[in-house]
Design a protein around this motif. Structure first.
Motif, PDB file in Angstrom:
ATOM      1  N   HIS A  22       0.829  -1.203   0.000  1.00  9.64           N
ATOM      2  CA  HIS A  22       0.000   0.000   0.000  1.00  9.64           C
ATOM      3  C   HIS A  22       0.866   1.256   0.000  1.00  9.64           C
ATOM      4  O   HIS A  22       0.584   2.224  -0.722  1.00  9.64           O
ATOM      5  N   ARG A  27      -2.632  -0.682  -6.584  1.00 10.03           N
ATOM      6  CA  ARG A  27      -3.518   0.060  -7.475  1.00 10.03           C
ATOM      7  C   ARG A  27      -3.330  -0.395  -8.914  1.00 10.03           C
ATOM      8  O   ARG A  27      -2.336  -1.061  -9.250  1.00 10.03           O
ATOM      9  N   GLN A  62      -0.834   3.687 -11.127  1.00  8.53           N
ATOM     10  CA  GLN A  62       0.516   3.662 -10.574  1.00  8.53           C
ATOM     11  C   GLN A  62       1.468   4.524 -11.409  1.00  8.53           C
ATOM     12  O   GLN A  62       2.277   5.285 -10.865  1.00  8.53           O
TER      13      GLN A  62
END
Length: 320
Positions: free
Chosen positions: A59, A65, A70
């Protein structure tokens, strides 16, 4: 059109080229962490793995993501100086890089000065005495410097100046702002190591550049007018040989700024090269990404400066 317009246009074109190349490097650097086989976070954690630590690190790194999100996040972070956090210690990558940058800059700066002090006089002397004994001797010595590994030269210097004579420390780093004398004592051996190797390479380029210019028609014309040898060499040969010499100087400086990894390891020098070595060993991919990006930015900055200096030395370059 003013005389300044071609210069500004030339600089603008080089800046645009640099920005495009840097964007390409950023894409490649971003792809690095996704092309590594396996899960980079899991690999980096090693024996420290736990589900909670794993999820927290994913995270914090933004790896949970979508890829597009990203990349946009990494692009925005790179523009603002945020390159993520280290897998190893959780520190911001930017701070880690900035902490190592002064050591790299100081080593590269002193190293390239030593290389120039070696290459300019020896290369010019060899060119002006082409085919004679002094030319042959300089070529043999420079070939030896090119062929010998830099770490071997470093070990010889440590043995001589540190172990035998006890004049200089064999390792360690002291910032110049803290103690200039200790900084100079500690930077001398690693800088001399890379300077001897780079100087050997540059000597051959200086020799070739001077020989090429010395055979030009305008040099023969200057000599036929009765100008002294020192004037011909300084005013006509020296300046016109600067462009190829500047090219190899920029390449060598950029190489040093990129981190002479083996030399930095031998002398325990805390530069970007040593950081890359340690980060690869610990699978610290964010730091590897950040270091590659910073090295590429330094390399492009040196190329940009060299291109601008080209236009100053030879106006025909910017006009073309």
């Amino acid at each position: 059109m003013t005389a300044r317009t071609p210069t500004l246009r030339f600089v603008a074109s080089r800046l645009l080229y640099t920005a495009v190349v840097l964007l390409g490097v950023l894409v490649v650097v971003f792809a690095l962490i996704h092309l590594v086989p396996g899960d980079p976070v899991r690999i980096a954690l090693g024996t420290r793995y736990s589900p909670e630590t794993y999820q927290a690190l994913r995270h914090a790194s933004g790896l949970d993501r979508p890829i597009a999100a990203q990349f946009l996040s990494y692009l925005g972070g790179a523009v603002t100086g945020d390159l993520g956090v280290s897998f190893r210690n959780g520190q911001p990558v930017t701070l880690i890089l900035l902490d190592r940058l002064p050591a790299t800059l100081s080593l590269a700066g002193v190293g390239v000065v030593i290389a120039l002090v070696i290459a300019l006089p020896l290369g010019t002397l060899a060119a002006l005495r082409e085919g004679r004994a002094v030319d042959g001797a300089i070529r043999v010595v420079s070939q030896f410097g090119v062929s010998v590994p830099d770490f071997w030269i470093g070990m010889l210097l440590i043995t001589l100046f540190s172990a035998v004579l006890g004049l200089l420390p064999s390792s360690g780093y002291v910032p110049i702002v803290e103690d200039p004398v200790q900084w100079l004592r500690r930077v001398t051996l690693p800088a001399l190591t890379i300077g001897l190797v780079a100087g050997s390479i540059m000597t051959r380029y200086v020799r070739a550049a001077v020989i090429d210019v010395a055979s030009s028609g305008y040099v023969r014309t200057a000599e036929s007018k009765g100008l002294g040898r020192a004037v011909v060499v300084g005013r006509h040969i020296g300046r016109n040989a600067l462009v190829p010499v500047l090219t190899i100087t920029g390449i060598q400086l950029a190489t040093m700024l990129g981190g002479v990894i083996v030399v930095e390891v031998v002398f325990a020098w805390p530069g970007l090269g040593r950081l890359m070595y340690d980060s690869v060993a610990s699978r610290d991919y964010p730091v590897i990404q950040g270091a590659v990006l910073m090295i590429a930015a330094l390399f492009l900055a040196i190329n940009l400066i060299v291109d601008i200096l080209y236009s100053v030395i030879d106006p025909r370059i910017r006009l073309s």
